[in-house]
Design an enzyme around this catalytic site. Structure first.
Site, PDB file in Angstrom:
ATOM      1  N   LEU A 200       0.825  -1.208   0.000  1.00  0.00           N
ATOM      2  CA  LEU A 200       0.000   0.000   0.000  1.00  0.00           C
ATOM      3  C   LEU A 200       0.858   1.257   0.000  1.00  0.00           C
ATOM      4  O   LEU A 200       1.710   1.439   0.870  1.00  0.00           O
ATOM      5  CB  LEU A 200      -0.924   0.026   1.219  1.00  0.00           C
ATOM      6  N   TRP A 201       0.619   2.107  -1.001  1.00  0.00           N
ATOM      7  CA  TRP A 201       1.196   3.449  -1.046  1.00  0.00           C
ATOM      8  C   TRP A 201       0.344   4.308  -0.111  1.00  0.00           C
ATOM      9  O   TRP A 201      -0.757   4.720  -0.454  1.00  0.00           O
ATOM     10  CB  TRP A 201       1.141   4.007  -2.454  1.00  0.00           C
ATOM     11  N   ILE A 237       4.119  -1.507   3.592  1.00  0.00           N
ATOM     12  CA  ILE A 237       3.685  -0.113   3.504  1.00  0.00           C
ATOM     13  C   ILE A 237       4.748   0.704   2.791  1.00  0.00           C
ATOM     14  O   ILE A 237       5.927   0.669   3.156  1.00  0.00           O
ATOM     15  CB  ILE A 237       3.453   0.486   4.914  1.00  0.00           C
ATOM     16  N   LYS A 238       4.321   1.442   1.763  1.00  0.00           N
ATOM     17  CA  LYS A 238       5.211   2.410   1.121  1.00  0.00           C
ATOM     18  C   LYS A 238       4.838   3.800   1.611  1.00  0.00           C
ATOM     19  O   LYS A 238       3.681   4.202   1.547  1.00  0.00           O
ATOM     20  CB  LYS A 238       5.085   2.353  -0.401  1.00  0.00           C
ATOM     21  N   GLN A 239       5.845   4.529   2.089  1.00  0.00           N
ATOM     22  CA  GLN A 239       5.589   5.859   2.635  1.00  0.00           C
ATOM     23  C   GLN A 239       6.746   6.792   2.296  1.00  0.00           C
ATOM     24  O   GLN A 239       7.897   6.367   2.175  1.00  0.00           O
ATOM     25  CB  GLN A 239       5.419   5.775   4.153  1.00  0.00           C
TER      26      GLN A 239
END
Length: 355
Positions: A200-201, A237-239
């Site tokens: 998830l972006w 998680i992409k952050q």
């Protein structure tokens, strides 16, 4: 002792980043990456055997195979930022195959891109490198432009393509975020049924978040976005790397009332050091049970130095790796491979440890 190349690229930041040793949230509270990460963390979850197999495939691919870290090439900018704006610097990447070739030659664990990019070359490459199919996008052709993520295909299409995972973006804080949360949570549940992992972006999007600073990259707000992301069972998680803190404080200035906060976030859980700010992002991913990968950011004049600094911050904070696109594909392939390998060298350097 870290490699001379890494120290040189860090320059004046080397001592601050490599010598940082007093994080607000201790390492002992974290679930840090390692060769046994799938067995130690994901095996105890509700993910089925096929999901575990695809996660293991990702963690066992590329130059970082067996380390517990991920180096991912994401190229969805042709939609998110427009094809011309993204590929004018290097028109070779209008050709979908070159995107996948860069990920393969660059030793990445996986390549993340669109249904079209991955689908047009899937029979040639789907068995050679894990595919992460990005299922939704913000297209920039509608006039006036708007910030909304819409579905571009189905989970079954990604499964039929042989994908190891699907990826999606939610614009937390936007007018459309409630709909996006529902759509993506349903897509992630179905992806897990099919045996694919989920990435998830976790981006923020609201003009109100820009005040004296751009709080789209504040540790407290991005941390909460991460916490919402792992709630809908994102495996990774992409952050964006945090650049400041105090988003809640800024948005609650005056008579406004936004969200909920506890000021211990800023005193006991974070400091102004970038490793502490990023560790707060990790903490919001169930203390690292869901891997945090930070984005590499836009291409510029100091790509190698910026990429290495981001990788060091992520690794020392307890993160799981880096997902870097524009810095790699907006240059000749040989240089793009070199940049990806330089990022990976940070995670392969045993002297760079979790703070």
């Amino acid at each position: 002792m870290s490699s001379t190349k890494i120290v040189e690229l860090l320059g004046s930041h080397a001592e601050s980043l490599l010598g940082f040793s007093e994080p607000k949230i201790s390492k002992e509270r974290l679930h840090v990456p390692g060769p046994d990460f799938v067995d130690r963390i994901y095996v105890h979850s509700d993910r089925n055997n096929r999901v575990l197999g695809n996660l293991q495939w990702m963690f066992q691919s590329g130059r970082l195979a067996g380390t517990g870290y991920l180096s991912i090439l994401p190229v969805d900018q042709g939609i998110e930022h427009s094809g011309g704006a993204s590929f004018a610097k290097n028109p070779d990447y209008f050709d979908a195959e070159n995107i996948v070739r860069l990920a393969v030659y660059g030793g990445c664990n996986a390549v993340a891109s669109t249904f079209g990019v991955l689908g047009i070359v899937s029979r040639k490459y789907a068995h050679k490198i894990p595919f992460i199919v990005k299922v939704n996008h913000n297209e920039l052709l509608t006039y006036p432009n708007k910030a909304d993520q819409i579905m571009f295909g189905t989970v079954k299409q990604a499964y039929d393509m042989g994908a190891a995972a699907i990826g999606a973006t939610i614009y937390f804080g936007s007018d459309q975020s409630s709909r996006q949360i529902v759509e993506v949570s349903q897509a992630f549940a179905l992806a897990h049924e099919y045996g694919m992992a989920t990435v998830l972006w976790c981006y923020l999007r609201n003009n109100a978040f820009k005040k004296d600073k751009d709080y789209h990259v504040s540790a407290d707000l991005t941390g909460q976005a991460n916490h919402l992301g792992v709630t809908i069972e994102a495996d990774i998680i992409k952050q964006k790397l945090p650049e400041n803190n105090g988003g809640y404080l800024a948005l609650n200035a005056g008579d406004s009332s936004y969200g909920k906060l506890d000021k211990r976030i800023y005193s006991e859980l974070t400091s102004d050091h970038p490793i502490d700010l990023t560790r707060y992002q990790v903490a919001n991913c169930y203390m690292g049970r869901a891997g945090l990968i930070n984005s590499g950011g836009a291409s510029g004049a100091n790509d190698f130095a910026e990429a290495v600094a981001t990788a060091v911050i992520n690794k020392r904070a307890g993160g799981t790796g880096l997902i870097s696109g524009r810095k790699a594909f907006q240059r000749p392939m040989k240089e793009g491979v070199e940049l990806l390998n330089t990022i990976q060298d940070v995670y392969l350097d045993s002297s760079i440890t979790v703070a």
